[in-house]
Design an enzyme around this catalytic site. Structure first.
Site, PDB file in Angstrom:
ATOM      1  N   GLY A  31      -0.970   2.233   1.133  1.00 35.14           N
ATOM      2  CA  GLY A  31      -0.618   3.645   1.046  1.00 35.14           C
ATOM      3  C   GLY A  31      -0.220   4.063  -0.349  1.00 35.14           C
ATOM      4  N   ALA A  32       0.462   5.225  -0.435  1.00 40.46           N
ATOM      5  CA  ALA A  32       0.725   5.875  -1.724  1.00 40.46           C
ATOM      6  C   ALA A  32      -0.600   5.965  -2.487  1.00 40.46           C
ATOM      7  CB  ALA A  32       1.797   5.140  -2.526  1.00 40.46           C
ATOM      8  N   HIS A  37      -7.829   4.110  -4.872  1.00 44.93           N
ATOM      9  CA  HIS A  37      -8.074   3.853  -3.448  1.00 44.93           C
ATOM     10  C   HIS A  37      -9.253   4.691  -2.959  1.00 44.93           C
ATOM     11  CE1 HIS A  37      -3.548   3.033  -3.514  1.00 44.93           C
ATOM     12  NE2 HIS A  37      -4.040   1.904  -3.054  1.00 44.93           N
ATOM     13  N   GLN A  61       4.122 -10.137   1.874  1.00 43.59           N
ATOM     14  CA  GLN A  61       3.536 -10.393   0.550  1.00 43.59           C
ATOM     15  C   GLN A  61       4.468  -9.993  -0.586  1.00 43.59           C
ATOM     16  OE1 GLN A  61       0.145  -7.611   1.299  1.00 43.59           O
ATOM     17  NE2 GLN A  61       0.355  -7.115  -0.856  1.00 43.59           N
ATOM     18  N   GLN A 150     -11.087  -4.370  -8.353  1.00 45.97           N
ATOM     19  CA  GLN A 150     -11.012  -5.382  -9.415  1.00 45.97           C
ATOM     20  C   GLN A 150      -9.647  -5.364 -10.105  1.00 45.97           C
ATOM     21  OE1 GLN A 150     -14.052  -5.432 -12.535  1.00 45.97           O
ATOM     22  NE2 GLN A 150     -12.721  -6.734 -13.757  1.00 45.97           N
ATOM     23  N   ARG A 191       2.448   1.856  -7.826  1.00 44.62           N
ATOM     24  CA  ARG A 191       3.729   1.603  -8.504  1.00 44.62           C
ATOM     25  C   ARG A 191       3.932   2.507  -9.719  1.00 44.62           C
ATOM     26  NH1 ARG A 191       2.404  -3.510  -6.558  1.00 44.62           N
ATOM     27  NH2 ARG A 191       4.044  -4.514  -5.358  1.00 44.62           N
TER      28      ARG A 191
HETATM   29  P1  AMP Z   1      -2.828  -1.502  -2.648  1.00 49.10           P
HETATM   30  O1  AMP Z   1      -2.583  -0.249  -1.862  1.00 49.10           O
HETATM   31  O2  AMP Z   1      -2.138  -1.537  -3.953  1.00 49.10           O
HETATM   32  O3  AMP Z   1      -2.648  -2.747  -1.827  1.00 49.10           O
HETATM   33  O4  AMP Z   1      -4.365  -1.478  -3.008  1.00 49.10           O
HETATM   34  C1  AMP Z   1      -5.357  -1.348  -2.033  1.00 49.10           C
HETATM   35  C2  AMP Z   1      -6.687  -1.607  -2.663  1.00 49.10           C
HETATM   36  O5  AMP Z   1      -6.929  -0.647  -3.692  1.00 49.10           O
HETATM   37  C3  AMP Z   1      -6.781  -2.993  -3.307  1.00 49.10           C
HETATM   38  O6  AMP Z   1      -8.048  -3.539  -3.020  1.00 49.10           O
HETATM   39  C4  AMP Z   1      -6.630  -2.666  -4.760  1.00 49.10           C
HETATM   40  O7  AMP Z   1      -7.252  -3.600  -5.612  1.00 49.10           O
HETATM   41  C5  AMP Z   1      -7.316  -1.334  -4.853  1.00 49.10           C
HETATM   42  N1  AMP Z   1      -6.890  -0.614  -6.057  1.00 49.10           N
HETATM   43  C6  AMP Z   1      -5.606  -0.458  -6.490  1.00 49.10           C
HETATM   44  N2  AMP Z   1      -5.591   0.196  -7.667  1.00 49.10           N
HETATM   45  C7  AMP Z   1      -6.880   0.448  -7.988  1.00 49.10           C
HETATM   46  C8  AMP Z   1      -7.522   1.090  -9.103  1.00 49.10           C
HETATM   47  N3  AMP Z   1      -6.829   1.589 -10.107  1.00 49.10           N
HETATM   48  N4  AMP Z   1      -8.869   1.170  -9.102  1.00 49.10           N
HETATM   49  C9  AMP Z   1      -9.595   0.635  -8.073  1.00 49.10           C
HETATM   50  N5  AMP Z   1      -9.051   0.035  -7.006  1.00 49.10           N
HETATM   51  C10 AMP Z   1      -7.712  -0.070  -6.964  1.00 49.10           C
END
Ligand code: AMP
Length: 284
Positions: A31-32, A37, A61, A150, A191
């Site tokens: 989220g957020a 995303h 995690q 990535q 974050r």
């Molecule tokens: P998270 O919500 O941080 O767990 O991220 C969910 C997914 O979004 C994960 O596969 C991350 O790698 C991807 N993600 C996070 N930040 C970015 C970004 N700046 N560009 C592309 N994908 C992202």
């Protein structure tokens, strides 16, 4: 968009859709949501008939309880963004749904060396928690394609290993999507919401440091190049966990480069008490 909070009805719904021949793309998130995303959802949208996103801030995690407590939650905005992005299904479980037997006795995944390097070293247990939750989500959603960023390079490697270990690699294709960045190069991240405006400006230095490594890369000893990048960040006020040049295939640190092996520059550092990570390929 259909919202599911329980796994059983979602599992049932998706198995019917799968039986109709629908291809399912899945984007797990905490989220957020931001444009990074949404780019994953767009990639999934292009290649699948049904796009599923999940939002779950996974307690297992987080090695740092403060990081978990301070993790941003913007659910209403997230739902609006998902609808606009054409997401078909949102899975929004609570902790009891994902961990019905609690979190004290969890399966162990033998991830090999990738588990103890970099993020694994600085965030002990992190990747085990990631594997537990992603495996559970995959068992419920059983997607054809899994879309990840990535931005979390090492996590993508861990998930590829998880697919192998759990015998899912022929059924589920992992799609690794490029990192979306702010204008100053800062990798988008949930974050970042915890940074001040000044902090967001300053955090662009992370990308500059990575780009300096890329621009100045040449065969031979890499230690000065690496150290310069770290110094640049420390001089700007970052507390650096690591800045490293590593092999793209297994993230082993490369000290002396023969000029051919594929490399990534990786970084993790704190600014304003917020831990930021980033990486770029430096010799595509
Ligand atoms: P998270 O919500 O941080 O767990 O991220 C969910 C997914 O979004 C994960 O596969 C991350 O790698 C991807 N993600 C996070 N930040 C970015 C970004 N700046 N560009 C592309 N994908 C992202």
């Amino acid at each position: 968009m259909i919202l599911f909070k329980k796994s059983q009805p979602l599992l049932q719904f998706l198995s019917e859709e799968r039986a109709k021949g629908k291809k399912i793309g899945f984007v797990p998130t905490m989220g957020a949501l931001h444009e990074g995303h949404i780019s994953l959802l767009s990639a999934a949208r292009q290649e699948n008939e049904l796009v599923v996103a999940s939002i779950f801030v996974n307690p297992t995690q987080f090695n740092d309880p403060t990081d978990f407590q301070k993790y941003p939650i913007t659910l209403e905005k997230d739902i609006d963004q998902l609808i606009i992005a054409g997401c078909d299904i949102l899975f929004l479980p609570d902790v009891a749904e994902m961990y019905p037997d609690g979190t004290s006795q969890l399966p162990y995944y033998d991830l090999g060396a990738i588990e103890t390097r970099w993020e694994g070293k600085y965030r002990p247990g992190h990747f085990q928690g990631v594997c537990v939750i992603v495996h559970r989500l995959l068992n419920i959603i059983q997607p054809h394609g899994l879309y990840m960023g990535q931005k979390d390079y090492q996590q993508c490697m861990v998930i590829q290993k998880l697919l192998q270990l759990s015998g899912l690699e022929n059924d589920i294709q992992l799609h690794i999507c490029p990192t979306l960045r702010e204008e100053n190069g800062l990798a988008m991240s949930s974050r970042n919401m915890r940074l001040s405006n000044g902090g967001k400006d300053k955090a662009g230095i992370i990308f500059q440091a990575l780009m300096t490594i890329k621009t100045n890369l040449s065969a031979g000893n890499l230690s000065q190049l690496r150290a310069n990048a770290q110094e640049k960040m420390e001089a700007a006020g970052f507390t650096v966990d690591y800045v490293a040049i590593a092999a793209a295939n297994d993230l082993a640190e490369v000290h002396v480069w023969e000029g051919k092996q594929k490399l990534v520059a990786i970084v993790a550092a704190y600014l304003e008490d917020v831990r930021l990570i980033d990486n770029i390929s430096i010799n595509e």
